[in-house]
Scaffold this active site. Structure first.
Site, PDB file in Angstrom:
ATOM      1  N   LYS A 155       0.831  -1.198   0.000  1.00 16.29           N
ATOM      2  CA  LYS A 155       0.000   0.000   0.000  1.00 16.29           C
ATOM      3  C   LYS A 155       0.864   1.246   0.000  1.00 16.29           C
ATOM      4  O   LYS A 155       1.551   1.530   0.968  1.00 16.29           O
ATOM      5  CB  LYS A 155      -0.900   0.038   1.237  1.00 16.29           C
ATOM      6  CG  LYS A 155      -2.007   1.072   1.093  1.00 16.29           C
ATOM      7  CD  LYS A 155      -2.551   1.544   2.416  1.00 16.29           C
ATOM      8  CE  LYS A 155      -1.860   2.785   2.922  1.00 16.29           C
ATOM      9  NZ  LYS A 155      -1.969   3.977   2.070  1.00 16.29           N
ATOM     10  N   GLU A 230       9.968   0.868  10.445  1.00 17.92           N
ATOM     11  CA  GLU A 230      10.950   1.930  10.173  1.00 17.92           C
ATOM     12  C   GLU A 230      10.217   3.233  10.451  1.00 17.92           C
ATOM     13  O   GLU A 230       9.323   3.605   9.705  1.00 17.92           O
ATOM     14  CB  GLU A 230      11.406   1.908   8.709  1.00 17.92           C
ATOM     15  CG  GLU A 230      12.073   0.621   8.253  1.00 17.92           C
ATOM     16  CD  GLU A 230      13.477   0.439   8.794  1.00 17.92           C
ATOM     17  OE1 GLU A 230      14.045   1.395   9.350  1.00 17.92           O
ATOM     18  OE2 GLU A 230      13.994  -0.681   8.663  1.00 17.92           O
ATOM     19  N   CYS A 264      13.422  10.750   7.029  1.00 16.67           N
ATOM     20  CA  CYS A 264      13.526  10.237   8.405  1.00 16.67           C
ATOM     21  C   CYS A 264      14.964  10.320   8.910  1.00 16.67           C
ATOM     22  O   CYS A 264      15.189  10.331  10.108  1.00 16.67           O
ATOM     23  CB  CYS A 264      13.006   8.816   8.471  1.00 16.67           C
ATOM     24  SG  CYS A 264      13.653   7.776   7.178  1.00 16.67           S
ATOM     25  N   GLU A 358       9.996  15.582  15.791  1.00 19.41           N
ATOM     26  CA  GLU A 358      10.335  15.468  14.373  1.00 19.41           C
ATOM     27  C   GLU A 358       9.453  16.443  13.597  1.00 19.41           C
ATOM     28  O   GLU A 358       8.228  16.374  13.664  1.00 19.41           O
ATOM     29  CB  GLU A 358      10.079  14.042  13.890  1.00 19.41           C
ATOM     30  CG  GLU A 358      10.494  13.843  12.449  1.00 19.41           C
ATOM     31  CD  GLU A 358      10.194  12.445  11.927  1.00 19.41           C
ATOM     32  OE1 GLU A 358       9.074  11.952  12.146  1.00 19.41           O
ATOM     33  OE2 GLU A 358      11.087  11.845  11.310  1.00 19.41           O
TER      34      GLU A 358
HETATM   35  P1  NAP Z   1       2.138   7.870   8.322  1.00 16.02           P
HETATM   36  O1  NAP Z   1       1.040   8.812   8.454  1.00 16.02           O
HETATM   37  O2  NAP Z   1       2.513   7.033   9.471  1.00 16.02           O
HETATM   38  O3  NAP Z   1       1.770   6.945   7.064  1.00 16.02           O
HETATM   39  C1  NAP Z   1       2.609   5.933   6.595  1.00 16.02           C
HETATM   40  C2  NAP Z   1       1.776   4.909   5.850  1.00 16.02           C
HETATM   41  O4  NAP Z   1       0.885   4.283   6.766  1.00 16.02           O
HETATM   42  C3  NAP Z   1       0.905   5.495   4.750  1.00 16.02           C
HETATM   43  O5  NAP Z   1       0.827   4.590   3.678  1.00 16.02           O
HETATM   44  C4  NAP Z   1      -0.430   5.606   5.448  1.00 16.02           C
HETATM   45  O6  NAP Z   1      -1.520   5.601   4.562  1.00 16.02           O
HETATM   46  C5  NAP Z   1      -0.429   4.367   6.298  1.00 16.02           C
HETATM   47  N1  NAP Z   1      -1.332   4.412   7.446  1.00 16.02           N
HETATM   48  C6  NAP Z   1      -1.842   5.499   8.083  1.00 16.02           C
HETATM   49  N2  NAP Z   1      -2.660   5.112   9.080  1.00 16.02           N
HETATM   50  C7  NAP Z   1      -2.683   3.764   9.084  1.00 16.02           C
HETATM   51  C8  NAP Z   1      -3.347   2.770   9.886  1.00 16.02           C
HETATM   52  N3  NAP Z   1      -4.134   3.096  10.896  1.00 16.02           N
HETATM   53  N4  NAP Z   1      -3.125   1.460   9.603  1.00 16.02           N
HETATM   54  C9  NAP Z   1      -2.300   1.106   8.603  1.00 16.02           C
HETATM   55  N5  NAP Z   1      -1.666   1.992   7.802  1.00 16.02           N
HETATM   56  C10 NAP Z   1      -1.841   3.307   8.050  1.00 16.02           C
HETATM   57  O7  NAP Z   1       3.491   8.554   7.866  1.00 16.02           O
HETATM   58  P2  NAP Z   1       3.670   9.594   6.705  1.00 16.02           P
HETATM   59  O8  NAP Z   1       2.994  10.837   7.166  1.00 16.02           O
HETATM   60  O9  NAP Z   1       3.289   9.043   5.411  1.00 16.02           O
HETATM   61  O10 NAP Z   1       5.275   9.710   6.645  1.00 16.02           O
HETATM   62  C11 NAP Z   1       6.012  10.496   7.504  1.00 16.02           C
HETATM   63  C12 NAP Z   1       6.613   9.702   8.665  1.00 16.02           C
HETATM   64  O11 NAP Z   1       7.276   8.517   8.205  1.00 16.02           O
HETATM   65  C13 NAP Z   1       7.694  10.457   9.404  1.00 16.02           C
HETATM   66  O12 NAP Z   1       7.479  10.341  10.787  1.00 16.02           O
HETATM   67  C14 NAP Z   1       8.992   9.777   9.018  1.00 16.02           C
HETATM   68  O13 NAP Z   1      10.024   9.878   9.916  1.00 16.02           O
HETATM   69  C15 NAP Z   1       8.566   8.382   8.820  1.00 16.02           C
HETATM   70  N6  NAP Z   1       9.475   7.698   7.907  1.00 16.02           N
HETATM   71  C16 NAP Z   1      10.400   6.802   8.403  1.00 16.02           C
HETATM   72  C17 NAP Z   1      11.284   6.159   7.544  1.00 16.02           C
HETATM   73  C18 NAP Z   1      12.271   5.165   8.042  1.00 16.02           C
HETATM   74  O14 NAP Z   1      12.821   4.434   7.245  1.00 16.02           O
HETATM   75  N7  NAP Z   1      12.537   5.054   9.327  1.00 16.02           N
HETATM   76  C19 NAP Z   1      11.242   6.425   6.189  1.00 16.02           C
HETATM   77  C20 NAP Z   1      10.309   7.337   5.731  1.00 16.02           C
HETATM   78  C21 NAP Z   1       9.428   7.959   6.597  1.00 16.02           C
HETATM   79  P3  NAP Z   1      -2.210   7.014   4.092  1.00 16.02           P
HETATM   80  O15 NAP Z   1      -1.209   7.731   3.303  1.00 16.02           O
HETATM   81  O16 NAP Z   1      -3.357   6.582   3.277  1.00 16.02           O
HETATM   82  O17 NAP Z   1      -2.588   7.720   5.362  1.00 16.02           O
END
Ligand code: NAP
Ligand code: MG
Length: 455
Positions: A155, A230, A264, A358
């Site tokens: 997804k 991650e 990240c 963050e």
């Molecule tokens: P996010 O809101 O956590 O979303 C990540 C993914 O999870 C998206 O595909 C999202 O779908 C999905 N998601 C949201 N709610 C969910 C639920 N209840 N159940 C299952 N899946 C769900 O994060 P983001 O805003 O896209 O990305 C930013 C964050 O990612 C930052 O905190 C960053 O640090 C972290 N990040 C970490 C890494 C690493 O490798 N450590 C790499 C990249 C990013 P939708 O888009 O449809 O909401």
């Protein structure tokens, strides 16, 4: 009932396309398709699976320009980054194409028989990808998962689905059988949540925010579902007086403002030894002012817009805080698009919200430190532990400090974080498990031990 959503170009605010989003029932259908494909994919011979992954890699390379263009338009990534990202997918596939023929078990000496371990695929793996690096993060999951003999439901983030959809088509073009790599566009709260609750999905590989990651981990507990996380970061860039200060200052803007700080691994907390603070800041200011924030289609562009209006508003909400002063900013285009200049803050103390949380945008905070012990303590005073950098020309100090900082990926006298052939992941609340490198296959296999009696 099917619903649609609009994909927007963040540099122009123009509509890119309108896509259908899957509901829970459609998600179940595709999970069932992946489960059926698993029955044959796991039996494909190691050599044939390796060749299919190599072909997939070559097809990605043949489409690198198209994939990069999709990412520029959908995510606002600079042209240089988008091409690197498409190439990263090809490289990761090529690297894990070496894995099927090297999924070694062990033969362990025992009395009265022979004991062998096997690395068995887990089954259907659910991969949930964030919007910040849609292509690389998808491939870090699916390349290792497929190499180990699993099938995948993936997804993408709702904001950035374009390249994932295209990669699934390219997999078919390369000869990967139908049902092996499935991309499902839809909401996290619907499609992603169904990956967690549907028992046919045996493992979740989640990349995204720490808050959603915690809820995924809790959801997986119910079925003891395997999970790799991650998550976020607030990484320190520690600059000692004995380092090459000019080099450290010149490298600091890219280390935090690349991908508009939506990384990240962004080095969003800079720690500078007091005796060289002013000299560092002078060099850093020059670099930030010269940082090219412009149309991401230009070869010269170093930073594009933020991914969405919502993300821009979230990042801006961190500014004008009474606990910080703005040291200086860079430039950004005006007019359409979610633009913001690189911004450098001086927090009044470590309690400032901007120092703790963050931000995930082009904002960095700088604090001075006195000595090595204080630098280590400040770097570790965070719930996160993903990445970080240490600048010093003292070998002993480089060794001591890199062992003392609680973080999964450190870099001395550079800012590199990710190589596809070395492990990547976080300490503390930055995650659980590791992607990439030789050991990522462990996250996509179960160890089976079999004893054969010979007497
Ligand atoms: P996010 O809101 O956590 O979303 C990540 C993914 O999870 C998206 O595909 C999202 O779908 C999905 N998601 C949201 N709610 C969910 C639920 N209840 N159940 C299952 N899946 C769900 O994060 P983001 O805003 O896209 O990305 C930013 C964050 O990612 C930052 O905190 C960053 O640090 C972290 N990040 C970490 C890494 C690493 O490798 N450590 C790499 C990249 C990013 P939708 O888009 O449809 O909401
Ligand atoms: Mg989100």
């Amino acid at each position: 009932m099917s619903t649609t959503f609009d994909v927007i170009n963040p540099a122009t605010e123009k509509l890119v396309t309108t896509l259908q989003e899957a509901d829970s029932a459609q998600t179940d259908e595709i999970i069932a398709k992946a489960a059926k494909a698993f029955l044959t994919w796991k039996k494909v011979s190691p050599g044939d699976r390796a060749n299919l992954l190599r072909r997939f890699s070559a097809v990605v390379t043949a489409h690198r320009e198209e994939l990069a263009q999709l990412e520029i338009t959908n995510s606002g990534h600079t042209r240089g980054n988008a091409l690197w990202e498409a190439d990263n997918v090809a490289n990761v596939l090529n690297y894990y194409a070496g894995a099927p023929e090297r999924l070694f078990g062990k033969q362990i000496p025992v009395a009265g028989g022979v004991d062998i371990t096997f690395k068995e695929p887990i089954g259907v793996v659910g991969i949930i990808v964030p919007w910040n690096f849609p292509m690389p993060i998808a491939s870090w999951g699916f390349a290792a998962a497929l190499a180990a003999g699993n099938t995948v439901v993936l997804k993408p983030a709702e904001l950035t689905p374009m390249t994932a959809v295209r990669l699934a088509e390219l997999a078919l073009l390369a000869g990967i059988p139908e049902g092996v790599l499935n991309v499902i566009v839809g909401k996290g709260s619907v499609v992603g949540a169904r990956f967690v609750s549907n028992p046919t999905v045996r493992k979740i590989s989640f990349t995204g925010s720490t808050s959603v990651g915690k809820s995924i981990m809790a959801g997986c507990a119910d079925q003891v579902k395997r999970v790799t996380l991650e998550l976020g970061g607030k990484s320190a860039n520690v600059i000692f007086a004995d380092s090459d200060i000019d080099r450290a200052a010149a490298a600091a803007p890219g280390a935090v403002f690349d991908n508009s700080g939506q990384d990240c691994c962004a080095r969003s907390r800079i720690l500078v030894q007091k005796s060289v603070f002013d000299r560092f800041m002078a060099g850093f200011e020059k670099g930030v002012k010269e940082y090219r924030v412009e149309d991401p289609n230009l070869d010269s562009s170093q930073m594009g817009p933020l991914v969405s209006k919502k993300q821009l508003e979230t990042v801006q909400s961190f500014l004008n805080d009474k606990d910080d002063t703005v040291a200086f900013t860079g430039s950004a285009p005006t007019g359409a698009g979610y633009w913001m200049p690189p911004t450098v803050l001086l927090p009044k103390s470590v309690n400032a919200r901007t120092w703790q949380e963050e931000i995930f945008g082009p904002v960095v905070s700088v604090l001075p430190f006195e000595d090595e012990a204080e630098a280590i303590a400040l770097a570790n005073a965070s719930d996160y532990g993903l990445s970080g950098s240490i600048w010093t020309n003292d070998l002993g100090r480089a060794m001591r400090v890199s062992r003392a900082i609680e973080s999964g990926n450190l870099s001395v006298n550079s800012h590199s974080s990710v190589r596809f052939w070395t492990p990547f992941g976080g300490f503390k609340q930055s995650g659980l498990g590791r992607a990439l490198g030789p050991d990522a296959l462990d996250a996509y296999t179960e160890t089976k031990n079999v004893f054969f009696a010979t007497e």
